[in-house]
Write a protein that holds these residues in place. Structure first.
Motif, short mmCIF file in Angstrom:
data_model
loop_
_atom_site.label_atom_id
_atom_site.label_comp_id
_atom_site.label_asym_id
_atom_site.label_seq_id
_atom_site.Cartn_x
_atom_site.Cartn_y
_atom_site.Cartn_z
N GLY A 94 0.72 -1.20 0.08
CA GLY A 94 0.05 -0.22 0.02
C GLY A 94 0.93 1.26 -0.07
N VAL A 95 0.53 2.41 0.83
CA VAL A 95 1.09 3.63 0.84
C VAL A 95 2.40 3.39 1.31
CG1 VAL A 95 0.89 5.88 1.95
CG2 VAL A 95 -1.02 4.71 1.33
N ALA A 96 2.67 2.61 2.51
CA ALA A 96 4.11 2.23 3.00
C ALA A 96 4.98 1.93 1.77
CB ALA A 96 4.13 1.42 3.95
N ALA A 97 4.65 0.96 1.06
CA ALA A 97 5.58 0.52 0.05
C ALA A 97 5.80 1.52 -1.22
CB ALA A 97 4.80 -0.63 -0.78
N ALA A 98 4.58 2.47 -1.08
CA ALA A 98 4.82 3.48 -2.27
C ALA A 98 5.90 4.47 -1.71
CB ALA A 98 3.61 4.24 -2.93
N LEU A 99 5.57 4.81 -0.51
CA LEU A 99 6.62 5.74 0.00
C LEU A 99 8.26 5.34 0.21
CD1 LEU A 99 4.64 7.18 2.95
CD2 LEU A 99 4.92 8.18 0.89
N VAL A 100 8.35 4.09 0.55
CA VAL A 100 9.64 3.48 0.55
C VAL A 100 10.31 3.74 -0.85
CG1 VAL A 100 11.02 1.35 1.06
CG2 VAL A 100 9.27 2.24 2.45
N PHE A 101 9.43 3.14 -1.68
CA PHE A 101 10.13 2.93 -3.25
C PHE A 101 10.35 4.22 -3.60
CE2 PHE A 101 9.73 2.76 -7.70
CZ PHE A 101 10.47 1.72 -8.13
N SER A 102 9.56 5.47 -3.38
CA SER A 102 10.01 6.69 -3.94
C SER A 102 11.15 7.41 -3.31
CB SER A 102 8.57 7.64 -3.51
OG SER A 102 7.41 7.34 -4.13
N ALA A 103 11.44 7.02 -1.82
CA ALA A 103 12.59 7.36 -1.38
C ALA A 103 13.69 6.64 -2.12
CB ALA A 103 12.55 7.20 0.22
N ALA A 104 13.70 5.27 -2.21
CA ALA A 104 14.77 4.51 -2.92
C ALA A 104 14.95 4.89 -4.29
CB ALA A 104 14.42 2.96 -2.76
N LEU B 267 15.06 2.38 -16.13
CA LEU B 267 14.93 1.08 -15.35
C LEU B 267 13.92 1.27 -13.96
CD1 LEU B 267 18.79 0.03 -15.37
CD2 LEU B 267 16.55 -0.80 -16.86
N LEU B 268 14.19 2.45 -13.23
CA LEU B 268 13.47 2.82 -12.28
C LEU B 268 11.90 3.08 -12.51
CD1 LEU B 268 16.16 5.15 -10.27
CD2 LEU B 268 15.36 2.79 -9.99
N ASN B 269 11.51 3.71 -13.72
CA ASN B 269 10.34 3.79 -14.22
C ASN B 269 9.44 2.44 -14.60
OD1 ASN B 269 10.52 6.60 -13.69
ND2 ASN B 269 11.34 6.88 -15.68
N LEU B 270 10.43 1.65 -15.25
CA LEU B 270 9.90 0.26 -15.42
C LEU B 270 9.57 -0.61 -14.29
CD1 LEU B 270 12.18 -0.71 -18.59
CD2 LEU B 270 9.88 -0.40 -18.64
N ALA B 271 10.30 -0.38 -13.21
CA ALA B 271 10.26 -1.28 -11.87
C ALA B 271 8.84 -0.50 -11.13
CB ALA B 271 11.12 -1.05 -11.12
N ALA B 272 8.88 0.72 -11.28
CA ALA B 272 7.59 1.29 -10.83
C ALA B 272 6.44 0.88 -11.29
CB ALA B 272 7.67 2.88 -10.79
N GLY B 273 6.24 0.64 -12.80
CA GLY B 273 4.93 0.08 -13.31
C GLY B 273 4.89 -1.10 -13.15
N ALA B 274 6.02 -2.05 -13.03
CA ALA B 274 5.70 -3.33 -12.95
C ALA B 274 5.33 -3.71 -11.35
CB ALA B 274 7.13 -4.06 -13.20
N LEU B 275 5.69 -2.86 -10.57
CA LEU B 275 5.51 -3.37 -9.12
C LEU B 275 3.96 -2.60 -8.59
CD1 LEU B 275 8.91 -2.57 -7.48
CD2 LEU B 275 7.78 -4.71 -7.88
N PHE B 276 3.57 -1.53 -9.20
CA PHE B 276 2.47 -0.74 -8.53
C PHE B 276 1.54 -0.49 -9.59
CE2 PHE B 276 6.06 0.69 -5.89
CZ PHE B 276 5.72 0.11 -4.74
N GLY B 277 1.74 -0.95 -10.92
CA GLY B 277 0.78 -0.60 -11.81
C GLY B 277 1.00 0.84 -12.77
#
Length: 269
Positions: free
Chosen positions: A95-105, A118-128
């Motif tokens: 949820g929100v915690a995962a999104a915040l952690v991913f944004s910081a990373a 690469l990071l943008n592809l990972a964001a789409g693959a993990l969160f839609g």
């Protein structure tokens, strides 16, 4: 005690003189509280002051910037954040915690020169598509702000005296006078590396707010295309994936053509 001598002059007795010498020199503050006067400067304090001046010098701060960036690159190579694409997100985060952690990373990885595609592809693959776009944009702005702050505090004073060439002065003037417009074009143009735009803006006189606003707005098209491609990577024949790949390929091709023409124009001069 003062003893009068025969000539009528008052002289201090040895006992009183000893008492007076034993009293430390004091100075009074505005509040009326006596404070001991400062004594001679010790060699250790001189060495500390000299070290502090050296550490505050522009070249020392620039060296610290290079050390931080090298440490960030080493950390990325050690932990390999790209494994999230193969191993998936940790199950305890959601949820929100995962999104915040991913944004910081995401932001810290961009500071360490990890490519944003690469990071943008990972964001789409993990969160839609939608949440991946929002998460990637938040990480983009955060990483750009961190890089801009590091470059401004640690590198600007040492690098600005080196802007002596005609092209360097022209680029610095463009970024300083037209910060928002220049950074918006740099974010939309796929040929400008993300980290290079961050540190060039930090060395210039560009202000914080135009830099962050232009970064947020200019990064939307490219980030959205990669996030959709990452979310639909499992179905490469779907219309959404094909459209996203077209939106990625066409700006890259246009940027290559513009760069090729500019290069030949500069050679002709």
């Amino acid at each position: 005690m003062l003893d009068a001598n025969r000539s009528g002059t008052a002289a201090a007795s040895p006992r009183a003189a000893g008492t007076e010498l034993a009293v430390p020199l004091t100075t009074s503050t505005a509040a009326g509280v006596p404070v001991a006067a400062s004594g001679p400067v010790l060699p250790g304090s001189r060495l500390t002051a000299r070290c502090a001046r050296v550490l505050r010098s522009p070249h020392a701060r620039l060296s610290l910037l290079f050390a931080l960036l090298a440490g960030g690159v080493a950390t990325v190579l050690l932990f390999e954040p790209q494994r999230l694409l193969t191993h998936g997100w940790p199950p305890q985060l959601g949820g929100v915690a995962a999104a915040l952690v991913f944004s910081a990373a995401y932001g810290l990885c961009t500071v360490a020169f990890v490519p944003r595609p690469l990071l943008n592809l990972a964001a789409g693959a993990l969160f839609g598509s939608q949440l991946g776009l929002a998460t990637a944009l938040a990480g983009t702005v955060f990483g750009a702000g961190v890089a801009f702050g590091l470059g401004r505090v640690l590198g600007q004073d040492a690098l600005r005296p080196l802007l002596r060439g005609r092209w360097l002065k022209a680029a610095d003037g463009q970024l300083s006078r037209h910060g928002f417009r220049s950074m918006l074009v740099a974010r939309l143009f796929p040929g400008v590396p993300f980290w290079a735009a961050n540190y060039c803006a930090a060395v210039s006189r560009m202000r914080w707010l135009p830099f962050l606003l232009a970064t947020a707005l200019g990064s939307v098209p490219n980030t959205a295309a990669y996030a959709v491609a990452g979310a639909r990577a499992s179905s490469p024949t779907s219309p959404a994936f094909l459209i996203a790949m077209g939106c990625i390929a066409l700006p890259a091709l246009a940027g290559s053509v513009v760069a090729w023409r500019k290069r030949h124009q500069l050679r002709g001069r």
